[in-house]
Design an enzyme around this catalytic site. Structure first.
Site, PDB file in Angstrom:
ATOM      1  N   HIS A  18       0.859  -1.200   0.000  1.00 13.30           N
ATOM      2  CA  HIS A  18       0.000   0.000   0.000  1.00 13.30           C
ATOM      3  C   HIS A  18       0.887   1.238   0.000  1.00 13.30           C
ATOM      4  CE1 HIS A  18      -3.876   2.109   1.423  1.00 13.30           C
ATOM      5  NE2 HIS A  18      -2.983   3.060   1.184  1.00 13.30           N
ATOM      6  N   HIS A  20       1.526   5.392  -1.756  1.00 14.86           N
ATOM      7  CA  HIS A  20       1.154   6.543  -2.598  1.00 14.86           C
ATOM      8  C   HIS A  20       2.423   7.188  -3.136  1.00 14.86           C
ATOM      9  CE1 HIS A  20      -3.025   6.632  -0.955  1.00 14.86           C
ATOM     10  NE2 HIS A  20      -2.426   6.123   0.105  1.00 14.86           N
ATOM     11  N   LYS A 107      -9.581  -0.592  -5.623  1.00 16.47           N
ATOM     12  CA  LYS A 107      -9.535   0.046  -4.316  1.00 16.47           C
ATOM     13  C   LYS A 107     -10.868   0.735  -4.039  1.00 16.47           C
ATOM     14  CE  LYS A 107      -7.865   1.845  -0.535  1.00 16.47           C
ATOM     15  NZ  LYS A 107      -6.783   2.775  -0.291  1.00 16.47           N
ATOM     16  N   HIS A 144     -10.568   0.852   1.935  1.00 16.82           N
ATOM     17  CA  HIS A 144     -10.346   1.883   2.958  1.00 16.82           C
ATOM     18  C   HIS A 144     -11.537   1.769   3.901  1.00 16.82           C
ATOM     19  CE1 HIS A 144      -8.823   5.876   4.464  1.00 16.82           C
ATOM     20  NE2 HIS A 144      -9.993   5.741   5.075  1.00 16.82           N
ATOM     21  N   HIS A 182      -4.640  -0.694   5.870  1.00 16.88           N
ATOM     22  CA  HIS A 182      -4.165   0.110   7.006  1.00 16.88           C
ATOM     23  C   HIS A 182      -5.090   0.038   8.233  1.00 16.88           C
ATOM     24  CE1 HIS A 182      -6.909   2.833   5.032  1.00 16.88           C
ATOM     25  NE2 HIS A 182      -6.037   3.270   4.154  1.00 16.88           N
ATOM     26  N   ASP A 259       1.385   2.639   3.539  1.00 17.55           N
ATOM     27  CA  ASP A 259       0.521   3.799   3.333  1.00 17.55           C
ATOM     28  C   ASP A 259       1.336   5.089   3.378  1.00 17.55           C
ATOM     29  OD1 ASP A 259      -1.787   5.179   2.758  1.00 17.55           O
ATOM     30  OD2 ASP A 259      -2.491   5.260   4.830  1.00 17.55           O
TER      31      ASP A 259
HETATM   32  C1  NCD Z   1      -3.656   9.046   1.952  1.00 13.24           C
HETATM   33  C2  NCD Z   1      -3.205  10.069   0.907  1.00 13.24           C
HETATM   34  O1  NCD Z   1      -2.682  11.126   1.274  1.00 13.24           O
HETATM   35  O2  NCD Z   1      -3.357   9.805  -0.293  1.00 13.24           O
HETATM   36  N1  NCD Z   1      -3.670   9.674   3.238  1.00 13.24           N
HETATM   37  C3  NCD Z   1      -3.591   9.055   4.436  1.00 13.24           C
HETATM   38  O3  NCD Z   1      -3.706   9.732   5.474  1.00 13.24           O
HETATM   39  N2  NCD Z   1      -3.399   7.761   4.536  1.00 13.24           N
HETATM   40  C4  NCD Z   1      -4.963   8.490   1.579  1.00 13.24           C
HETATM   41  C5  NCD Z   1      -5.333   7.235   2.316  1.00 13.24           C
HETATM   42  O4  NCD Z   1      -4.707   6.184   2.151  1.00 13.24           O
HETATM   43  O5  NCD Z   1      -6.290   7.275   3.092  1.00 13.24           O
HETATM   44 ZN    ZN Z   2      -3.347   5.054   1.549  1.00 16.14          ZN
END
Ligand code: NCD
Ligand code: ZN
Length: 356
Positions: A18, A20, A107, A144, A182, A259
């Protein structure tokens, strides 16, 4: 009693299930951090606009591949695994095309739950054809897990989601393979641990380093600490303890997903700061610290390197990663395109260092 202190560990190279990495000029800086440690990562599709089709995912994947460290340097063979963003408009045809294109999952963001989730699902019934096709072709759904109603306390949103959404969803689609992303509460940890998968589809869960290391006090220690704010939000100590318990248990339903969610410094240190902790640079040292503190370093490899691949039906990695008990400080910030990103625990110490 004489206790042996383990000072170096070598594990099969891990994957991040996971992650970003955003898009555009920030990609090379962000990918470099992840690729130093991880062979593969599942790339979250919450771009603006979201990644909703196989075509968009393949184009995004190519931009990530182009941003990898150069040939012959560490991380040059990093592999992004793509997932698509489920919306009210996702059809069975989208799922079929995704499967064919090598997309590894969809997702589910409940609309409004987190960063860039406006296009998320408003009512799961609208996706029933897509979900049925996912069930049929074995495409996992990454969830999520938070309800979004303003009248539900932010600290209760995950626990309420289990009863109101997740359990009904799994009953309606009994073949659906689900990853509860998460997880942050003992309710989620126990739900996944105790789920009877002979009756309903397989279930797994990812756990972040911040939810294993910190409780909600970290957000408020001596003042508001925006870099400890993520969604789902950090919870009470009893929840952190329950997460550590399942993470180190050797139960293959629980595996690594950082995450790591980079936001430019100014958008975190802001009157309305964005949610997300940046952990890509030091993810494995942070996880090692958790397993070490629990006396379970021997369980780190399963959690970080085996169980996720097994759950997704992908081969385990063949490379190795070595960590040493060696202190290092975490930089105050890192370059991120034309901006900077502040990592979790910036300016403080790490007990473990990657050495190869
Ligand atoms: C994530 C993001 O910034 O894209 N933020 C977070 O607090 N985890 C989005 C997510 O996974 O919920
Ligand atoms: Zn995330």
């Amino acid at each position: 009693m004489i206790m042996d202190v383990v000072n170096t560990i070598e594990i099969c190279q891990p994957d991040d299930w996971h992650l970003h990495v955003r898009d555009g000029d920030v990609l090379p800086d962000l990918i470099a951090h992840t690729a130093q440690q991880f062979a593969r990562a599942i790339i979250m599709p919450n771009l603006k606009p979201p990644v909703t089709t196989a075509e968009l995912a393949l184009a995004y994947k190519q931009r990530i591949l182009n941003a990898r460290p150069s040939e012959n340097s560490v991380g040059s063979s990093f592999e992004p695994l793509m997932v698509l963003y489920l919306t009210d408009m996702t059809t069975a045809e989208h799922v079929k095309n995704a499967k064919q294109a090598g997309v590894v999952g969809f997702k589910l963001y409940p609309a409004g739950a987190t960063t860039n989730s406006d296009a998320g699902v408003t009512d799961l019934a609208k996706c029933s054809a897509a979900l049925a096709e996912m069930e049929r072709c074995g495409m996992p759904l990454l969830v999520h897990g938070e309800v979004t109603h303003a009248d539900i306390d932010i600290f209760d949103r995950e626990a309420v989601f289990i009863d109101q959404v997740l359990e009904p969803l799994r009953k309606t689609h009994p073949g659906l393979k689900v990853i509860f992303e998460h997880i942050t509460t003992k309710q989620a940890a126990h739900y996944v641990r105790d789920a009877d998968t002979s009756r309903l589809g397989a279930i797994g869960a990812t756990i972040t380093p911040q939810h294993l290391l910190y409780n909600r006090n970290a957000i408020f220690s001596g003042g508001v600490r925006p870099h400890y704010y993520c969604l789902p939000i950090l919870k009470r100590e009893e929840h952190r303890v329950a997460l550590v318990e399942v993470a180190i248990s050797g139960n293959p339903r629980f595996f690594l997903g950082t995450d790591s969610a980079p936001h430019a410094k100014g958008t975190k240190e802001n009157a309305c700061g964005c949610a997300g902790c940046y952990t890509a640079w030091h993810a494995m040292p942070l996880y090692a610290e958790v397993f070490d503190a629990a006396g379970a370093l021997d369980r780190l490899e399963g959690f970080a390197s085996y169980f996720g691949a097994d759950f997704y039906g992908l081969p385990r990695n063949t490379g190795k990663l070595k960590l040493k008990r060696q202190q290092q400080s975490i930089p105050e910030s890192f370059p991120m395109g034309g901006s900077t990103v502040v990592p979790l625990r910036a300016g403080e110490m790490l007990a473990w260092t990657i050495v190869g």
